[in-house]
Design a protein around this motif. Structure first.
Motif, PDB file in Angstrom:
ATOM      1  N   ALA A 152       0.835  -1.203   0.000  1.00 11.65           N
ATOM      2  CA  ALA A 152       0.000   0.000   0.000  1.00 11.65           C
ATOM      3  C   ALA A 152       0.868   1.250   0.000  1.00 11.65           C
ATOM      4  CB  ALA A 152      -0.910  -0.003   1.223  1.00 11.65           C
TER       5      ALA A 152
ATOM      6  N   GLN B 247       0.598   5.879  -0.379  1.00 13.02           N
ATOM      7  CA  GLN B 247      -0.214   7.089  -0.510  1.00 13.02           C
ATOM      8  C   GLN B 247       0.660   8.261  -0.883  1.00 13.02           C
ATOM      9  OE1 GLN B 247      -2.096   7.822   3.252  1.00 13.02           O
ATOM     10  NE2 GLN B 247      -0.228   8.478   4.260  1.00 13.02           N
ATOM     11  N   LEU B 248       0.092   9.196  -1.643  1.00 12.47           N
ATOM     12  CA  LEU B 248       0.837  10.388  -2.038  1.00 12.47           C
ATOM     13  C   LEU B 248       0.825  11.378  -0.878  1.00 12.47           C
ATOM     14  CD1 LEU B 248      -0.500  10.873  -5.689  1.00 12.47           C
ATOM     15  CD2 LEU B 248       1.445   9.517  -4.897  1.00 12.47           C
TER      16      LEU B 248
ATOM     17  N   GLU C 111       0.636  14.460   1.544  1.00 10.43           N
ATOM     18  CA  GLU C 111      -0.153  15.696   1.538  1.00 10.43           C
ATOM     19  C   GLU C 111       0.723  16.941   1.637  1.00 10.43           C
ATOM     20  OE1 GLU C 111      -3.495  16.319   1.395  1.00 10.43           O
ATOM     21  OE2 GLU C 111      -3.882  14.218   0.913  1.00 10.43           O
TER      22      GLU C 111
ATOM     23  N   HIS D 178       2.351  17.051  -2.314  1.00 14.51           N
ATOM     24  CA  HIS D 178       1.454  16.754  -3.432  1.00 14.51           C
ATOM     25  C   HIS D 178       2.221  16.406  -4.716  1.00 14.51           C
ATOM     26  CE1 HIS D 178      -2.423  17.783  -1.584  1.00 14.51           C
ATOM     27  NE2 HIS D 178      -1.746  18.690  -0.909  1.00 14.51           N
TER      28      HIS D 178
ATOM     29  N   GLU E  81       4.815   6.152   2.020  1.00 19.66           N
ATOM     30  CA  GLU E  81       4.375   7.513   1.708  1.00 19.66           C
ATOM     31  C   GLU E  81       5.285   8.067   0.626  1.00 19.66           C
ATOM     32  OE1 GLU E  81       2.433  10.656   4.609  1.00 19.66           O
ATOM     33  OE2 GLU E  81       4.628  10.742   4.736  1.00 19.66           O
TER      34      GLU E  81
END
Length: 696
Positions: free
Chosen positions: A566, A568-569, A571, A574, A592
């Motif tokens: 898994a 995620q970009l 925050e 961005h 990340e």
């Protein structure tokens, strides 16, 4: 606890025309309804409303208020309803009880929201009938007297904090100083137990060691005034522990450095004698410059009237002296309640001005936190006096500015303020006002409140009005964006869209009106596909996915990751396809993905670094930009048009700052890659509506 006949006799002593049968029925009703309920002290619960009613008889209030005090907890804590109260005791009592009763539906809310909703309902009820406040203050005072029986220290502190922040200031604002002082004393004991113990201990030592000094000073004052032909009463006391502690905190001094611990009260026969006594004291003892206050010629908003001065007595001892008539003293101690003659229809002057301000704050506050903040500002600050050019007197918190003054005069005047003259001279709007300043507001009908004013205004009314205006302006601008985006959405629908279709769509989407629809579109709170379906039901059933950019799933693929891991970009930076990227993997968490130049990477994060790259089919990442727009009509719509022309979907839009003549917006855009984002930035920079545009 007062027995039934004792309570009724108390009322009949000052109001022989009271309905004895109705009072008896109310006493029996509360006893029956509360039944076997117990308080934390172990006493029957009904002892509390009976004692609250007793406090109301001390103030000689009308029978409706006494009955309200007896019944004030029945709706909240028993099976009784407002309808029951109305059927048994009449509509007026039912309305008063409802005003004091807390809303049952708010019990599930978070603590701040619950407190705010209680306060909101209470203030609205109080604005209709001030007797709601009188009962509530007596209710809180009795609860504070029995607070020590509650075993949970956190609950005691919460109740004490609410008392200190809300109810003691409210008591002060209606002139009920006796209630205020006792509430502060009891709350201080819970909130600052060490300071309370230390100060009360020192005061006890002073009492043992002063050798009758307080009585001696009081006698000297009385003798001096008697020689001047004045018949007065003089009493002396130490100041209250909370008052001393507050002075120590404000002046950053120790207990020994607080010089005016003793206070004396002079009661005269007439107002003229007050000034005569003041003159005698100032010629007998040296008075301290800057410590004289004349609340006879300029009473406080709550009706408080007295002369205050500080003298240097023998051995350089400083003492405070308050001079007033007996009538003033009665009003000062019990304020609004002292001259409440409700049956004659006489409502005390001055009780509604600040109350109207509080109701405006209730209406303007956006959420629980704002309501509590603005209300505390409105009811608990030291005061100054400022005048309009025509001589109208306005009381304001210390530190107030011309903007606060303008909003105090009228909300519309505050909103239209563009400048100010203080004592005839043009002064910046952020200038703190002093006692006696004459303030002239310069206004313009085209002006609007500025967000930057929140940096210096101090009144709750001004802050609430400014925030509300800024929110409405922001909403209108976002709705303008939404309107432009709506035209693009409507063009993709296989039908001509008119007012009828829009009205039906608003109903299907469960929105308030057309403006709410445009705002939801502009703020990206609703998907294009949902709007199309609401306009023409069924029109999106056969739509090719490529026709609906807003509903496309992100197809982000990352090279360098183990299949199935898994990610995620981040925050903070961005990243979008085309950026050089790196992965951070923390123990027990997913990966990340950060842009290589992200500031977070330099902060020493404890994680494994992974060398990553974008997959070939990556699309739909979100980039964040900051755009500084000129603050003029159409600027936001022009920016939205640029996004639409470049096929960039708005995911989030926020007004982060306004400083005339600019507005700074942060926008999250769904873009294909870095080249796509760069083209959008170039288009923004070329626009006359945009002063600056950059990627965050």
């Amino acid at each position: 606890m007062l027995r039934q006949y004792e309570l009724v006799e108390r009322v009949l002593d000052y109001d022989p025309d009271a309905d004895e049968a109705l009072l008896n029925r109310a006493y029996v009703y509360t006893v029956q309804k509360h039944g076997s309920q117990k308080r934390a002290s172990g006493d029957p619960y009904f002892s509390h409303p009976v004692e609250v009613a007793g406090l109301m008889t001390d103030l000689q209030l009308d029978q409706e208020t006494i009955i309200t005090a007896l019944l004030h907890d029945t709706v909240e804590d028993t099976l009784a309803t407002i309808e029951d109260i109305e059927a048994n005791f009449g509509g007026d009592v039912a309305r008063l009880v409802d005003g004091v009763t807390k809303l049952s539906k708010i019990e599930a809310m978070p603590e701040d929201e619950r407190a705010a909703e209680n306060l909101r309902k209470f203030l609205l009820a109080m604005s209709e009938d001030i007797r709601v406040l009188l009962v509530k203050l007596a209710d809180r005072l009795h609860n504070m007297r029995t607070l020590h029986f509650i075993k949970n220290p956190e609950k005691r502190r919460r109740i004490a904090r609410e008392t200190m922040d809300i109810y003691a200031p409210l008591a002060e604002r209606v002139g009920m100083y006796e209630y205020m002082r006792e509430m502060q004393f009891l709350a201080f004991e819970q909130l600052e137990p060490e300071a309370f113990k230390t100060i009360t201990g020192r005061l006890e030592q002073i009492r043992k060691q002063d050798g009758g000094q307080v009585d001696a000073i009081a006698l000297a004052i009385k003798q001096s005034l008697a020689e001047a032909g004045l018949n007065v009463e003089v009493s002396g006391r130490e100041k209250h522990p909370f008052s001393i502690w507050k002075k120590m905190a404000e002046r950053h001094v120790s207990f020994e450095q607080v010089t005016d611990i003793m206070a004396f009260r002079v009661i005269t026969e007439s107002e003229a004698d007050c000034y005569a006594a003041l003159g005698n004291l100032h010629t007998t003892w040296q008075f301290i410059p800057g410590k004289f206050k004349d609340y006879l010629s300029t009473p406080k908003n709550n009706g408080y009237r007295s002369l205050h001065t500080s003298l240097i007595y023998e051995n350089s001892m400083r003492v405070e002296v308050q001079i007033r008539t007996r009538e003033m003293h009665q009003t000062n101690e019990f304020g609004l309640a002292a001259h409440w003659a409700y049956k004659q229809g006489d409502r005390p002057d001055g009780a509604v001005g600040w109350l109207r301000d509080l109701i405006e704050i209730v209406d303007a506050s956006h959420d629980a936190e704002e309501l509590l903040e603005h209300t505390r500002m409105a009811i608990y600050q030291d005061r100054i006096f400022a005048f309009s050019p025509k001589g109208a007197l306005h009381q304001l918190p210390k530190g107030s500015t011309p903007v606060d003054f303008a909003f105090a005069v009228h909300t519309d005047l505050g909103a239209q303020t563009v400048g100010a003259k203080v004592n005839g001279r043009h002064m910046p709007l952020r200038t703190p006002l002093n006692n006696g300043d004459v303030v002239e507001i310069i206004k313009s009908k085209k002006a609007v409140p500025q967000l930057s004013w929140l940096g210096f205004v101090v009144t709750g009314k001004a802050r609430a009005a400014i925030r509300r205006s800024v929110r409405l302006k922001e909403r209108a601008e976002v709705a303008e964006i939404g309107s432009k985006l709506f035209d693009e959405i409507a063009a993709r629908v296989p039908a001509k869209i008119g007012k009828k279709a829009i009205k039906a769509a608003v109903k299907r989407l469960e929105l308030e009106d057309e403006e709410a629809l445009m705002y939801a579109i502009g703020a990206a709170k609703i998907e294009d596909r949902d709007v199309m379906e609401a306009l023409v039901p069924g029109c999106t059933a056969d739509m090719d996915e490529s026709e609906d950019w807003s509903s496309q799933e992100r197809a982000i693929s990352i090279k360098g990751l183990t299949p199935g891991v898994a990610f995620q970009l981040a925050e903070c930076c961005h990243p979008v396809p085309g950026d050089r990227i790196v992965g951070l993997r923390k123990q027990g968490e997913g990966v990340e993905v950060h842009a290589i130049d992200c500031f977070e990477l330099a902060s020493g994060i404890d994680a494994d670094w992974l060398d990553l790259s974008w997959g070939q089919k990556s699309k739909g990442a979100v980039g964040r930009i900051r755009a500084t727009l000129y603050d003029r009509p159409g600027a936001l719509a022009e920016m939205a048009g640029i996004f639409g022309q470049n096929m960039a979907n708005i995911r989030m839009l926020t007004l982060s700052q306004t400083e005339h003549p600019f507005g700074v917006y942060e926008v999250d855009l769904e873009v294909q890659d870095i080249a796509h984002l760069t083209r959008i930035l170039s288009a923004l920079r070329a626009s006359d509506a945009v002063a600056q545009a950059e990627r965050i």
